[in-house]
Scaffold this motif. Structure first.
Motif, PDB file in Angstrom:
ATOM      1  N   SER A   1      45.075  32.205 124.543  1.00 20.02           N
ATOM      2  CA  SER A   1      44.885  31.114 123.516  1.00 20.02           C
ATOM      3  C   SER A   1      44.737  31.810 121.976  1.00 20.02           C
ATOM      4  N   ILE A   2      44.515  33.123 122.275  1.00 22.00           N
ATOM      5  CA  ILE A   2      44.419  34.155 120.807  1.00 22.00           C
ATOM      6  C   ILE A   2      45.561  33.908 120.027  1.00 22.00           C
ATOM      7  N   TYR A   3      45.419  33.729 119.006  1.00 19.71           N
ATOM      8  CA  TYR A   3      46.570  33.699 117.724  1.00 19.71           C
ATOM      9  C   TYR A   3      46.371  34.895 116.891  1.00 19.71           C
ATOM     10  N   ARG A   4      45.167  35.102 116.639  1.00 16.84           N
ATOM     11  CA  ARG A   4      44.779  36.176 115.609  1.00 16.84           C
ATOM     12  C   ARG A   4      43.469  36.785 115.908  1.00 16.84           C
ATOM     13  N   MET A   5      43.150  38.070 115.869  1.00 18.59           N
ATOM     14  CA  MET A   5      42.053  38.630 115.800  1.00 18.59           C
ATOM     15  C   MET A   5      41.661  39.413 114.421  1.00 18.59           C
ATOM     16  N   GLY A   6      40.252  39.639 114.380  1.00 16.38           N
ATOM     17  CA  GLY A   6      40.030  40.190 112.933  1.00 16.38           C
ATOM     18  C   GLY A   6      38.640  40.908 113.177  1.00 16.38           C
ATOM     19  N   TRP A   7      38.187  41.524 112.041  1.00 15.26           N
ATOM     20  CA  TRP A   7      36.846  42.003 111.812  1.00 15.26           C
ATOM     21  C   TRP A   7      36.326  41.843 110.685  1.00 15.26           C
ATOM     22  N   PHE A   8      35.048  41.296 110.731  1.00 12.66           N
ATOM     23  CA  PHE A   8      34.269  40.996 109.527  1.00 12.66           C
ATOM     24  C   PHE A   8      32.884  42.044 109.528  1.00 12.66           C
TER      25      PHE A   8
ATOM     26  N   ALA B   1      39.651  42.774 108.141  1.00 15.76           N
ATOM     27  CA  ALA B   1      41.077  43.191 108.417  1.00 15.76           C
ATOM     28  C   ALA B   1      41.297  42.019 109.492  1.00 15.76           C
ATOM     29  N   ALA B   2      42.598  41.804 109.840  1.00 10.01           N
ATOM     30  CA  ALA B   2      42.873  40.770 110.816  1.00 10.01           C
ATOM     31  C   ALA B   2      44.193  41.216 111.152  1.00 10.01           C
ATOM     32  N   ILE B   3      44.703  40.612 112.464  1.00 13.56           N
ATOM     33  CA  ILE B   3      46.342  41.056 112.981  1.00 13.56           C
ATOM     34  C   ILE B   3      46.551  39.810 113.694  1.00 13.56           C
ATOM     35  N   VAL B   4      47.795  39.431 113.622  1.00 11.15           N
ATOM     36  CA  VAL B   4      48.377  38.023 114.348  1.00 11.15           C
ATOM     37  C   VAL B   4      48.767  38.798 115.678  1.00 11.15           C
ATOM     38  N   TRP B   5      48.374  38.323 116.724  1.00  7.85           N
ATOM     39  CA  TRP B   5      48.177  38.870 117.975  1.00  7.85           C
ATOM     40  C   TRP B   5      49.768  39.028 118.644  1.00  7.85           C
ATOM     41  N   SER B   6      50.577  38.233 118.386  1.00  6.89           N
ATOM     42  CA  SER B   6      52.195  38.312 119.019  1.00  6.89           C
ATOM     43  C   SER B   6      52.812  39.167 117.842  1.00  6.89           C
TER      44      SER B   6
ATOM     45  N   CYS C   1      33.636  41.720 115.633  1.00  9.58           N
ATOM     46  CA  CYS C   1      35.095  41.298 116.071  1.00  9.58           C
ATOM     47  C   CYS C   1      34.946  39.684 116.341  1.00  9.58           C
ATOM     48  N   THR C   2      36.367  39.293 115.732  1.00 10.40           N
ATOM     49  CA  THR C   2      36.525  37.744 115.778  1.00 10.40           C
ATOM     50  C   THR C   2      37.950  37.476 116.404  1.00 10.40           C
ATOM     51  N   ALA C   3      38.025  36.167 116.924  1.00  9.62           N
ATOM     52  CA  ALA C   3      39.315  35.909 117.454  1.00  9.62           C
ATOM     53  C   ALA C   3      39.404  34.153 116.954  1.00  9.62           C
ATOM     54  N   ALA C   4      40.592  33.796 116.949  1.00 11.19           N
ATOM     55  CA  ALA C   4      40.917  32.649 116.399  1.00 11.19           C
ATOM     56  C   ALA C   4      42.357  32.114 117.145  1.00 11.19           C
ATOM     57  N   ARG C   5      42.382  30.809 117.420  1.00 14.19           N
ATOM     58  CA  ARG C   5      43.582  30.274 118.019  1.00 14.19           C
ATOM     59  C   ARG C   5      44.530  29.706 116.715  1.00 14.19           C
ATOM     60  N   PHE C   6      45.782  29.259 116.984  1.00 12.86           N
ATOM     61  CA  PHE C   6      46.604  28.797 115.945  1.00 12.86           C
ATOM     62  C   PHE C   6      46.177  27.768 115.274  1.00 12.86           C
ATOM     63  N   THR C   7      45.542  26.905 116.176  1.00 15.11           N
ATOM     64  CA  THR C   7      44.756  25.550 115.615  1.00 15.11           C
ATOM     65  C   THR C   7      43.888  25.547 114.817  1.00 15.11           C
TER      66      THR C   7
ATOM     67  N   PRO D   1      34.804  30.761 108.979  1.00 15.18           N
ATOM     68  CA  PRO D   1      34.724  29.476 109.618  1.00 15.18           C
ATOM     69  C   PRO D   1      35.954  29.215 110.580  1.00 15.18           C
ATOM     70  N   GLU D   2      36.951  29.954 110.113  1.00 17.59           N
ATOM     71  CA  GLU D   2      38.298  29.557 111.110  1.00 17.59           C
ATOM     72  C   GLU D   2      38.351  30.650 112.373  1.00 17.59           C
ATOM     73  N   TYR D   3      37.302  31.264 112.531  1.00 20.62           N
ATOM     74  CA  TYR D   3      37.223  32.172 113.790  1.00 20.62           C
ATOM     75  C   TYR D   3      36.073  31.443 114.573  1.00 20.62           C
ATOM     76  N   PRO D   4      36.356  30.807 115.495  1.00 20.49           N
ATOM     77  CA  PRO D   4      35.527  30.393 116.367  1.00 20.49           C
ATOM     78  C   PRO D   4      34.722  31.280 117.409  1.00 20.49           C
ATOM     79  N   TYR D   5      35.442  32.444 117.751  1.00 21.67           N
ATOM     80  CA  TYR D   5      35.032  33.229 118.648  1.00 21.67           C
ATOM     81  C   TYR D   5      34.406  34.487 117.973  1.00 21.67           C
ATOM     82  N   TRP D   6      33.132  34.920 118.317  1.00 27.04           N
ATOM     83  CA  TRP D   6      32.819  36.045 117.759  1.00 27.04           C
ATOM     84  C   TRP D   6      31.891  37.178 118.954  1.00 27.04           C
ATOM     85  N   GLY D   7      32.050  38.528 118.534  1.00 31.25           N
ATOM     86  CA  GLY D   7      31.289  39.288 119.173  1.00 31.25           C
ATOM     87  C   GLY D   7      29.896  39.533 118.873  1.00 31.25           C
ATOM     88  N   GLN D   8      29.197  40.229 119.504  1.00 27.72           N
ATOM     89  CA  GLN D   8      27.755  40.543 119.245  1.00 27.72           C
ATOM     90  C   GLN D   8      27.361  41.400 117.846  1.00 27.72           C
ATOM     91  N   GLY D   9      28.466  42.078 117.670  1.00 22.90           N
ATOM     92  CA  GLY D   9      28.211  42.902 116.436  1.00 22.90           C
ATOM     93  C   GLY D   9      28.003  44.444 116.929  1.00 22.90           C
TER      94      GLY D   9
END
Length: 126
Positions: free
Chosen positions: A30-37, A49-54, A96-102, A111-119
């Protein structure tokens, strides 16, 4: 659900390098994009930074362009952040963060990244 685990933080002198890694598990399809904050003490969390997965499109905040490089390994479900020429102002907890296309296309908005690592802590000494 997607789970994210970061590794690779530490203490480095100014001008040095570090490499952060993030392993994704769970519904990785389901991952569309991953990033770092990152978040420095007393400051708000900011986009790095962010990267589109596909497609592999990459995006960076201006202050890290030319020094930090985001990359992904689709086969291993990992994303990395190679950090060179580090400065004291790069100090902070990196997430580290991850987002779906939706979740939206504003890659710089937390706020557009629902998934976050622990840092993972990155400290750059002067």
């Amino acid at each position: 659900q997607v789970q994210l685990v970061e590794s690779g933080g530490g203490l480095v002198q100014a001008g040095g390098s570090l490499r952060l890694s993030c392993a994704a598990s769970g519904r990785t399809s389901s991952i569309y994009r991953m990033g770092w904050f990152r978040q420095a003490p007393g400051k708000e969390r900011e986009f790095v930074a962010a990267i589109v997965w596909s497609r592999g499109n990459t995006y960076y905040t201006d202050s890290v362009k030319g020094r930090l490089t985001i990359a992904r390994d689709n086969a291993k479900n990992t994303v990395s952040l190679q950090m060179n020429s580090l400065k004291p102002e790069d100090t902070g907890v990196y997430y580290c963060t991850a987002a779906r296309f939706t979740d939206g296309t504003a890659y710089y908005r937390a706020p557009e990244y629902p998934y976050w690592g622990q840092g993972t802590q990155v400290t750059v000494s002067s």
